[in-house]
Scaffold this motif. Sequence first.
Motif, short mmCIF file in Angstrom:
data_model
loop_
_atom_site.label_atom_id
_atom_site.label_comp_id
_atom_site.label_asym_id
_atom_site.label_seq_id
_atom_site.Cartn_x
_atom_site.Cartn_y
_atom_site.Cartn_z
N VAL A 119 0.84 -1.20 0.00
CA VAL A 119 0.00 0.00 0.00
C VAL A 119 0.88 1.26 0.00
CG1 VAL A 119 -1.62 1.37 1.39
CG2 VAL A 119 -2.01 -1.09 1.07
N ARG A 133 2.57 1.80 -3.48
CA ARG A 133 1.69 2.32 -4.52
C ARG A 133 1.32 3.77 -4.26
NH1 ARG A 133 0.97 3.24 -9.31
NH2 ARG A 133 -1.17 3.27 -10.12
N MET A 134 1.11 4.14 -3.00
CA MET A 134 0.78 5.53 -2.69
C MET A 134 1.97 6.44 -2.97
SD MET A 134 -1.91 5.52 0.43
CE MET A 134 -2.40 7.16 -0.09
N LEU A 136 2.08 7.23 -6.53
CA LEU A 136 1.05 8.20 -6.91
C LEU A 136 1.38 9.61 -6.42
CD1 LEU A 136 -2.13 6.04 -6.18
CD2 LEU A 136 -1.18 6.63 -8.42
N GLY A 162 -4.37 2.22 3.66
CA GLY A 162 -4.44 3.25 2.63
C GLY A 162 -5.16 4.50 3.10
N ASN A 216 -3.56 8.16 3.33
CA ASN A 216 -4.22 9.15 2.48
C ASN A 216 -4.61 10.39 3.29
OD1 ASN A 216 -5.44 10.03 -0.01
ND2 ASN A 216 -7.44 9.46 0.84
N CYS A 276 -6.78 10.67 -2.60
CA CYS A 276 -7.25 9.44 -3.23
C CYS A 276 -8.75 9.25 -2.99
CB CYS A 276 -6.51 8.22 -2.68
SG CYS A 276 -4.77 8.15 -3.13
N GLU A 327 -9.96 4.61 -5.76
CA GLU A 327 -8.50 4.56 -5.88
C GLU A 327 -7.88 3.84 -4.69
OE1 GLU A 327 -7.67 8.61 -8.53
OE2 GLU A 327 -7.83 8.74 -6.34
N LEU A 328 -8.42 4.04 -3.50
CA LEU A 328 -7.92 3.32 -2.33
C LEU A 328 -8.14 1.82 -2.49
CD1 LEU A 328 -9.07 5.66 0.59
CD2 LEU A 328 -6.72 5.25 -0.18
N GLN A 346 -8.19 0.21 -5.35
CA GLN A 346 -7.21 -0.25 -6.34
C GLN A 346 -5.82 -0.35 -5.73
OE1 GLN A 346 -8.16 2.88 -9.15
NE2 GLN A 346 -9.21 1.45 -10.52
N ILE A 347 -5.49 0.56 -4.82
CA ILE A 347 -4.20 0.50 -4.12
C ILE A 347 -4.13 -0.77 -3.28
CG2 ILE A 347 -2.85 1.58 -2.26
CD1 ILE A 347 -3.91 4.31 -3.40
N TYR A 399 -3.62 -3.75 -5.54
CA TYR A 399 -2.22 -3.79 -6.00
C TYR A 399 -1.33 -4.42 -4.93
CZ TYR A 399 2.48 -2.01 -7.06
OH TYR A 399 3.82 -1.91 -7.29
#
Length: 426
Positions: A123, A126-127, A130, A164, A168, A176, A180-181, A183-184, A187
């Motif tokens: 997590v 990926r953040m 972004l 996430g 965030n 996000c 989007e969270l 999808q994170i 991932y």
Amino acid sequence: MTDLHACLMRGQLDAALTRLYSSPVRARCAALLEEFKTVFGCKPNVLFSAPGRTELGGNHTDHQRGCVLAAAVDLDILSAAAPNSSGQIRVQSQGYPLTTVDLRDLTPKSEEANTSAALIRGVAARMAELGCPLQGAGLDACITSTVPGGSGLSSSAAFEVLIGTMLNELFFGGRCTPVELAQIGQYAENVFFGKPCGLMDQTASSVGGVVAIDFADTAHPTVEQISLDLTAAGYGLCILDSGADHADLTAEYAAITDELRAVCGFFGKEVLREISEEEFLSYLPQVRAAAGDRAVLRAFHFYAENRRAMEEAQALRKGDFNRFLSLVQESGRSSAMYLQNVVPTGQTAHQELMVTLALCERILQGRGAVRVHGGGFAGTAQAFVPLDILAEFQEKTEAVLGTGSCHVVTIRPVGSIQIQQEGFYD
């Protein structure tokens, strides 16, 4: 800085907590705040919550880019947290050792596969990709969960979404979106944890309420919240643990996607959503020869279940709960007959999930609905139970399946959230 414990005990968070929980939780929150002080030697300054989820429709459709219907529930993972400047995320899960992840190294670690550390690192990675400024940052968190592990209510997705949401809100200004969270989280689970999951679980946890999701475009899934008041409809929602052993079922789950991949391979496609049902039917003899009959039956399930998920959403939009229940019952039959994810291959003496379904149908006697829930095989059943027999239903099922096996849940109207005096933001 606001004293979070004082706000809690003065009742200043009660309005926020009431929207998340069907029972009082002030004592639970207070105990978590105290545990944070014990573990980290300072006071936390924020509370977060991410809910578990229940699948209402679309059994095994998400990995074929299909449609699903899901809902957040009032069982959750609750976190007391505070930023630090250590360059580390430190998470103390109740009953487990402290997990520490160094934010200076956000690459996958083979030794972390299938661990919570992998989800945290994934997590964060990926953040950071972004644009979330995590270098030099850090986070301490104590968490406690009412989402039972292996219950089919997606404790792992709730954990991913919780991490996430904390990053965030505390470090990224809430940039996000809930999708989007989700999808994170997916991932992190796919790339770092090592599980090729779909996106339904994370989306239901991050968005909240009842959500209809269309995964035709996985990069930009269509997500719609739908209003549903189960109590007003006269029903309770139960998730029943069949008591089956979850071990050694990886091959059963993999066989579903492998066999559907074989069907798709005949047409040169990746997922069934790319193949029309008419085309599938027109080549049925050839597909049977190429992929086998169980694969063909599982494809039959997908096409019908995908339509059913859309019809269930439409029934709820119209307030036609009886039609919704009829579709839920059809979903269960299709999963058992065509998808065949109720009884593990070759099992005769151990068919716990099928016994659970039979028991529920016998108690309900044509009222409500019951179906396999989630992945299946050794998982859980889902039952919509008329309120006038809810207590009797719970008593009779637990007499066979064991005390605590029937979880009565309510639908939570909001997803992962920072709990604050003023209300919510996501």
